[in-house]
Design a protein around this motif. Structure first.
Motif, short mmCIF file in Angstrom:
data_model
loop_
_atom_site.label_atom_id
_atom_site.label_comp_id
_atom_site.label_asym_id
_atom_site.label_seq_id
_atom_site.Cartn_x
_atom_site.Cartn_y
_atom_site.Cartn_z
N LYS A 28 0.83 -1.20 0.00
CA LYS A 28 0.00 0.00 0.00
C LYS A 28 0.87 1.25 0.00
CE LYS A 28 -3.56 0.23 2.71
NZ LYS A 28 -4.41 0.09 3.92
N ALA A 43 0.94 4.16 -2.81
CA ALA A 43 0.72 5.55 -2.40
C ALA A 43 1.89 6.44 -2.84
CB ALA A 43 0.52 5.64 -0.88
N LYS A 65 -4.38 6.56 -4.67
CA LYS A 65 -5.15 6.97 -3.49
C LYS A 65 -6.20 5.89 -3.21
CE LYS A 65 -3.78 11.47 -3.50
NZ LYS A 65 -2.36 11.45 -3.34
N GLN A 66 -6.36 5.58 -1.93
CA GLN A 66 -7.38 4.59 -1.56
C GLN A 66 -8.75 5.24 -1.65
OE1 GLN A 66 -6.62 2.09 1.86
NE2 GLN A 66 -8.81 1.87 2.26
N MET A 123 -7.66 1.10 -4.73
CA MET A 123 -6.87 2.31 -4.97
C MET A 123 -6.96 2.71 -6.42
SD MET A 123 -3.51 1.37 -2.60
CE MET A 123 -3.03 3.07 -2.27
#
Length: 171
Positions: A133, A137, A142-143, A163
């Motif tokens: 993750k 990022a 972006k989640q 994401m």
């Protein structure tokens, strides 16, 4: 380290690494090792996938050995052709930390940027996989969602984080 698109000649090596990924990190993939080893002609199917329209599988090589992989798959249907998806991201454990994951994802992102229709890249990742993750990022993903109990393996549940990376400025 070399990053390049895989060809049908790489199918056998890819399949070996794919099985390693499924065996060692079952929670990270929708496919299971048990189902995959039972597939008929998996190397031939893999070779065909490498030549399919909108399917781009990149490999990371160290001293000629395939150590990592990622697939970028553009959506086919007209209404969602502006999207591509990241699948099957994996770097063999002994080669993690040398930048292969970042290099693979950068190659996939750059390929998506070259595809005039693609405006965003989606992926899902096991929510508890903090290093993956963080890598996503760091590259701008972006989640936007979380699916609780997305996978169930041996009576244990795993959540998936969704994401997105927007490639073009919103109008």
């Amino acid at each position: 380290m070399e990053i390049r698109l895989l060809t049908s000649k790489d199918a056998k090596t890819y399949w070996t690494l794919r099985l390693e990924a499924l065996k060692n990190h079952s929670e990270a993939f929708l496919s299971s090792y048990e189902e995959s080893v039972q597939r008929e002609n998996p190397v031939e199917q893999t070779a065909r996938n490498f030549t399919a329209k909108g399917n781009y599988t990149f490999g990371a090589f160290a001293k000629g050995e395939l150590i990592g992989m990622v697939t970028l798959l553009q959506e086919e249907r007209i209404k969602v052709r502006h999207k591509a998806n990241i699948f099957a991201m994996y770097v063999t454990p002994s080669k993690r930390g040398i930048g292969a994951g970042k290099a693979l994802l950068t190659a996939a992102i750059n390929k998506a940027r070259d595809l005039s229709e693609v405006e965003q890249i989606n992926l899902n990742v096991t929510a508890s996989n903090h290093s993956a993750k963080q890598l996503y990022a760091n590259l701008g993903f972006k989640q936007f969602g979380l699916e609780k109990k997305a996978l169930k393996i041996n009576e244990k549940y795993y959540d998936d984080a969704y994401m997105v990376l927007h490639l073009k400025k919103e109008k």
